[in-house]
Design an enzyme around this catalytic site. Structure first.
Site, PDB file in Angstrom:
ATOM      1  N   GLU A   1       9.761   5.758  -2.254  1.00 27.27           N
ATOM      2  CA  GLU A   1      10.535   5.170  -1.147  1.00 27.27           C
ATOM      3  C   GLU A   1       9.719   4.138  -0.376  1.00 27.27           C
ATOM      4  O   GLU A   1       9.644   4.162   0.866  1.00 27.27           O
ATOM      5  CB  GLU A   1      11.052   6.271  -0.217  1.00 27.27           C
ATOM      6  CG  GLU A   1      12.146   7.107  -0.864  1.00 27.27           C
ATOM      7  CD  GLU A   1      12.869   8.052   0.085  1.00 27.27           C
ATOM      8  OE1 GLU A   1      12.305   8.398   1.130  1.00 27.27           O
ATOM      9  OE2 GLU A   1      13.998   8.448  -0.227  1.00 27.27           O
TER      10      GLU A   1
ATOM     11  N   GLU B   1      16.572  11.307  -6.762  1.00 26.71           N
ATOM     12  CA  GLU B   1      16.783  12.234  -5.644  1.00 26.71           C
ATOM     13  C   GLU B   1      18.224  12.109  -5.190  1.00 26.71           C
ATOM     14  O   GLU B   1      18.727  10.994  -5.024  1.00 26.71           O
ATOM     15  CB  GLU B   1      15.896  11.906  -4.433  1.00 26.71           C
ATOM     16  CG  GLU B   1      14.442  12.218  -4.597  1.00 26.71           C
ATOM     17  CD  GLU B   1      13.645  12.009  -3.311  1.00 26.71           C
ATOM     18  OE1 GLU B   1      14.210  12.179  -2.209  1.00 26.71           O
ATOM     19  OE2 GLU B   1      12.462  11.675  -3.428  1.00 26.71           O
TER      20      GLU B   1
END
Ligand code: BG6
Length: 479
Positions: A177, A376
């Site tokens: 991320e 995810e």
């Protein structure tokens, strides 16, 4: 029709959120080890302390003790039929301070066994190199990726991982991320992604974020080249927090603001995937007078180290509105994101938008034309253990079913090239944003609460059996 036969169904973890054993096996201290717990009741944020201080609560120190339970946990994942398990290799298990010249063999032995355990169950390991786990030693000595030396330390770490595990691990991601810090340069995020310590509200924060991010991107591009030089068959991807953005209305200003927000949130992906800094970022640097250290040689590194696929997380979409005072359409998450009245929210206030996953898959395909991997997606929720020990987490099944259905439509109807889906997180973990245990994601329940009470025993929730069926039918039976 349907998903590819070798679709990588599974689950995703981050080492620091499950392993515990923070000072065992020669492991050094990481940024995760100096973060206290926050909570969802008083909304107290996690605090970053200067090292590990007595009397503070550091939930990642024990986490769910995967360090000692991984064989049992992987066996449970295998029981669900997992074809892939994503986790990270903690940098501090391999290089405890970050700048050593030789790796810690005990850490390597741990991950060798973890990888072999996965393979013995037919589970493909998918590895993230840096998932909010920067060595604290590098933070203190260099302020993380603010210093170019840290690029070399990251490359040394990546080289050791590719050398020692690359014979058995095909799928890699460089930095988790990376784009979280893009539009909200706040202390928590800059520390997690780049290992940069900074005070909230520091006027230099945004310029520092750009410099750190550029150095992270150079490190990532070098790692891609190192991995490919060792084995051209390795699939080395990036990892992006994908929050598809909608204009709050069809007012032209809202739509332009949405586009500028997309540029600001995803420019790091442009670099990962296309190999150059997009013009709008160069213009922003010039407009704001930012002096970013990026040489021509480094630009060539970026061009030569583009990724093989895009890994991304999906939890929510966001709606963006333009503010009249915002004359240059510069986007900041805290100011420009507005409530979307068309979607519900989780108990933690996260918008729930299953259609957004299809939108996100299409958007990525249109913009980058690369294989994608949803690494995810999941629901953090309060679970209740019934007197007989069962856990009826129908809400989790409903959430995942709705998202997986839209994901399959993107493959079936829109032709998106999707490698797999690793749900977050197949076992309860320590929440990254709040440090809580009670924000539960798992198919497997871990008996431990926010106060740290519980015997860490594992049990199967209702969703465990549901996901097993989903995998067995390759997503055809979502009922
Ligand atoms: C992603 C992170 O941001 O979201 C994970 O990669 C994190 O580390 C997950 O756990 C869910 O967020 P949270 O804050 O609920 O744990």
């Amino acid at each position: 029709m349907g998903l590819r036969k070798d679709f990588l169904w599974g689950g995703a973890l981050a080492a620091h959120q499950v392993e515990g054993g923070w000072d065992q096996g020669g492991k050094g201290m990481s940024v995760a080890d100096v973060m206290t717990a926050g909570d969802n009741v008083t909304h107290a944020p996690r605090r970053i302390t200067d090292g590990v201080l007595p009397g503070e609560n550091y939930p990642n120190h024990e986490a769910v003790d995967f360090y000692h339970h991984y064989k049992e946990d992987i066996a449970l994942f295998a029981e669900m039929g997992f074809r892939a398990l994503r986790t990270s290799i903690q940098w501090t298990r391999i290089f405890p301070e970050g700048d050593e010249t030789t790796p810690n063999e005990e850490g390597i032995a741990f991950y060798n066994d973890l990888i072999d355990t996965c393979l013995s169950h037919g589970i493909e390991p998918v590895i993230t190199l840096q998932h909010f786990e920067m060595p604290w030693g590098l933070v203190k000595k260099y302020n993380g990726f603010m210093d170019k030396h840290v690029i070399d330390y990251f490359c040394r770490f990546a080289s050791v991982c590719f050398e020692r595990f690359g014979d058995r691990v095909k799928y890699w991601m460089t930095i988790n991320e990376i784009n979280n810090q893009a539009a909200q340069p706040i202390a928590h995020h800059m520390l997690q992604e780049g290992g940069v310590l900074i005070q909230d509200g520091d006027p230099k924060a945004e310029e520092m974020m750009y410099q750190s991010a550029i150095n992270e991107l150079i490190a990532s591009a070098k790692a891609v080249q190192i991995g490919h030089a060792m084995n051209p068959d390795l699939m080395i991807g990036c990892m992006i927090a994908n929050e598809p953005l909608y204009g709050a209305t069809c007012k032209p200003e809202d739509m332009l603001e949405m586009e500028k927000a997309n540029q600001k949130r995803y420019w790091m992906l442009d670099v990962h995937a296309r190999g150059y800094v997009p013009a709008f970022v160069e213009k922003l640097w010039a407009r704001k007078g930012y002096q970013i250290d990026l040489s021509d040689a480094e630009r060539r590194v970026l061009a030569a180290g583009t990724v093989d696929y895009i890994g991304w997380s999906y939890y929510m979409s966001q709606a963006v509105a333009w503010r009249e005072a915002n004359t240059d359409f510069d986007f900041y998450e805290l100011e420009d994101i507005v409530d979307n009245p068309y979607v519900k929210k989780s108990d933690w206030g996260w918008p729930i938008d299953p259609l957004g996953i299809r939108y996100g898959l299409n958007w990525m395909e249109d913009r980058y034309h690369l294989p994608q991997f949803i690494v995810e997606n999941g629901l953090g929720a309060y679970d209740k253990v019934e007197p007989d020990g069962s856990i009826d987490d129908q809400y989790r099944i409903d959430y995942l079913r709705a998202h997986i259905a839209k994901m399959i439509e993107a493959v079936d109807e829109d032709g998106v090239d999707l490698l797999g889906y690793t749900m977050w997180a197949p076992i309860d973990i320590v929440s990254a944003s709040t440090g809580e245990m009670d924000k539960r994601y798992g198919f497997v329940y871990v008996n431990k609460n926010n106060a740290g009470e519980g015997d860490l025993s594992r049990s199967r929730k209702k969703s465990f059996y549901w996901y097993k069926k989903v995998i067995a039918t390759n997503g055809e039976d979502l009922a």
